[in-house]
Design an enzyme around this catalytic site. Structure first.
Site, PDB file in Angstrom:
ATOM      1  N   GLU A 111       1.998   1.723  -4.665  1.00  0.00           N
ATOM      2  CA  GLU A 111       2.770   2.171  -3.495  1.00  0.00           C
ATOM      3  C   GLU A 111       2.555   1.240  -2.314  1.00  0.00           C
ATOM      4  O   GLU A 111       3.486   0.973  -1.543  1.00  0.00           O
ATOM      5  CB  GLU A 111       2.372   3.604  -3.145  1.00  0.00           C
ATOM      6  CG  GLU A 111       2.808   4.621  -4.194  1.00  0.00           C
ATOM      7  CD  GLU A 111       2.329   6.024  -3.908  1.00  0.00           C
ATOM      8  OE1 GLU A 111       3.019   6.978  -4.325  1.00  0.00           O
ATOM      9  OE2 GLU A 111       1.272   6.188  -3.264  1.00  0.00           O
ATOM     10  N   GLU A 131      -0.698   8.985 -11.653  1.00  0.00           N
ATOM     11  CA  GLU A 131      -0.978  10.254 -10.986  1.00  0.00           C
ATOM     12  C   GLU A 131      -0.684  11.463 -11.873  1.00  0.00           C
ATOM     13  O   GLU A 131      -1.361  12.488 -11.788  1.00  0.00           O
ATOM     14  CB  GLU A 131      -0.159  10.361  -9.689  1.00  0.00           C
ATOM     15  CG  GLU A 131      -0.714   9.550  -8.533  1.00  0.00           C
ATOM     16  CD  GLU A 131      -0.231   8.114  -8.523  1.00  0.00           C
ATOM     17  OE1 GLU A 131      -0.377   7.450  -7.495  1.00  0.00           O
ATOM     18  OE2 GLU A 131       0.281   7.638  -9.569  1.00  0.00           O
TER      19      GLU A 131
END
Length: 260
Positions: A111, A131
């Site tokens: 990210e 995740e």
């Protein structure tokens, strides 16, 4: 405690290195420091381009520090100005940022790379959004990734958390260029110097226009540009650099950009 962020400045270029052994993971304190560094870069009129990379050759950044989380860092805690990693929510970031991915780049680390404008990667770099395997959501990636690469590929990566290499990342347009690890930073600096030699007011306008237009209809975005409703465009159209560009073209010489 040793500062986990190292910086190197050369002319208008700032190199920012995440140096937090063993894996360059980001905890709340590190995120706040990164936010201060990126905000200072944004606000310094003498700086034009930033490079973000990780120390060593194994890890760029694996994202959130799960060890720190297990010891009390809240996932919704105070990440500081700019949000996680100091960049992805930083308002008014109208300067180019290059991510030089030197190794494992996953979770919040990916990210962070997605928050840059250009991504360069070492041949051995690997990527993932794992995740899903720890029962949480890759929030920023869920917003950004389907806008950067084909929707179905983005969803596969988000839903499975599988790893992919630099070749695949390039194939989907996620990475601009790949290099041998030994050449990565030299190439990043070469690109930074090339960009730094250009017109900073135009770069600011490009970044603001791209952000503004992301969720706008074409004509609405064009109207805001032509009516000078975007601050960076208004500054550019009234600047010395705008006139200098035209003069240099007419006089068949290289322009001298002053950023004003």
């Amino acid at each position: 405690m040793t500062n986990p962020i190292k910086t190197r400045r050369e002319g208008g270029i700032l190199e920012i290195t995440l140096d937090r052994p063993k894996a360059n993971a980001i905890d709340l304190a590190t995120s706040r420091i990164m936010g201060e560094v990126f905000a200072d870069f944004r606000d310094d009129p003498d700086l034009r381009v930033a490079i973000i990379t990780g120390a060593g050759e194994k890890f760029f950044c694996p994202g959130w520090d799960l060890k720190a989380a297990s010891e009390g860092d809240a996932v919704d805690g105070d990440y500081g100005v700019g949000g996680f990693g100091g960049l992805q929510e930083l308002r008014g970031m109208n300067k180019p940022v290059i991510a030089a991915v030197n190794g494992i780049c996953c979770g919040g680390g990916l990210e962070l790379a997605l928050s840059a404008d250009v991504i360069l990667a070492a041949d051995h770099a690997t990527f993932a959004l794992p995740e899903i395997r720890s029962g949480t959501v890759a929030d920023a990636a869920s917003i950004k990734l389907p806008k950067r690469i084909p929707y179905h590929i983005a969803m596969e990566l988000l839903l499975t958390g599988r790893w992919f290499d630099t070749s695949e990342a390039m194939g989907w347009g996620l990475v601009n260029h790949r290099y041998p690890a030994a050449d990565l930073m030299d190439q990043a600096w070469d690109m930074a110097r090339l960009i730094a030699s250009g017109p900073p007011l135009v770069y600011a306008a490009i970044k603001e226009v791209v952000r503004d237009a992301e969720d706008s209809k074409f004509q609405d975005a064009m109207n805001r540009i032509t009516q000078r409703q975007l601050a960076s465009v208004d500054v550019l159209y009234s600047s010395e650099d705008q006139l200098e560009g035209a003069k240099a073209f007419a006089e068949k010489r290289d322009p001298v950009w002053k950023g004003r």
